[in-house]
Design a protein around this motif. Sequence first.
Motif: not given
Length: 235
Positions: A151, A190, A194-195, A198
């Motif tokens: 992350g 994650l 953090e997702k 991404c």
Amino acid sequence: MEETDDTIDFEALEAELDAAIQEDAKYWRENDAKLRAVEQRVATYDEFRELVKASHLKPLDKTEKLNNLQAKKGSIWNSLASKKKQRFEPGTSQSGSSSVQHDQHIPTTTVEFMRQWRALDVRDRLSLLKYVGSTKIGQLMKSEIPVGMLGEILQALLELPSNTSDVIFAVRLLEALAEAKRFNLSLQFLSSVEKATCEQLLEKMSSSFQNCQQDLGEEGITEWTLCELKNKYIK
């Protein structure tokens, strides 16, 4: 014949060895904690991280508990002040840009990389990633991506400019990380933030691709490459 001073500083060697042993012990202690957390099927990433952070703590015996109770009488609990993060030596002027000095030590183990990484802010973490290089980072994390590291790397990559060389670097690094053992486990832990980071990173890379499609194509990076990364990172 001229004599040379071959005196060995045993105290310095002993201190260096002791530090290395402690770092190694910490790494394996936290690794065991991660495995226990997975076996216990912790509900959230925060719980997982807290279990790893507390891996160095041991239960108190009866004598220690008694001493602690006596010490608390008439006293106030004080938490340790957190140390300020050291900045990675940028080797730049006062302009605020951050680039790593070329004589900076490149980590040779995951423990060394983590020690440097944890001392940096986001901007300097990006400089460290680019300095070490995607191939070397992939080798360091081939066995396992340390807890929380994926992350943080995604967050640092999101700060990259949208030029050709940086898009190439981001693609190569994401490809290298995806080859790590237990990569899917790292994805599962994650956080929601953090997702989202991404997804933002991959969308940013897709948008940049339209502006430098020919140059990226010469490096073997196509829309299919980005599509494959999305399939690996977004579950």
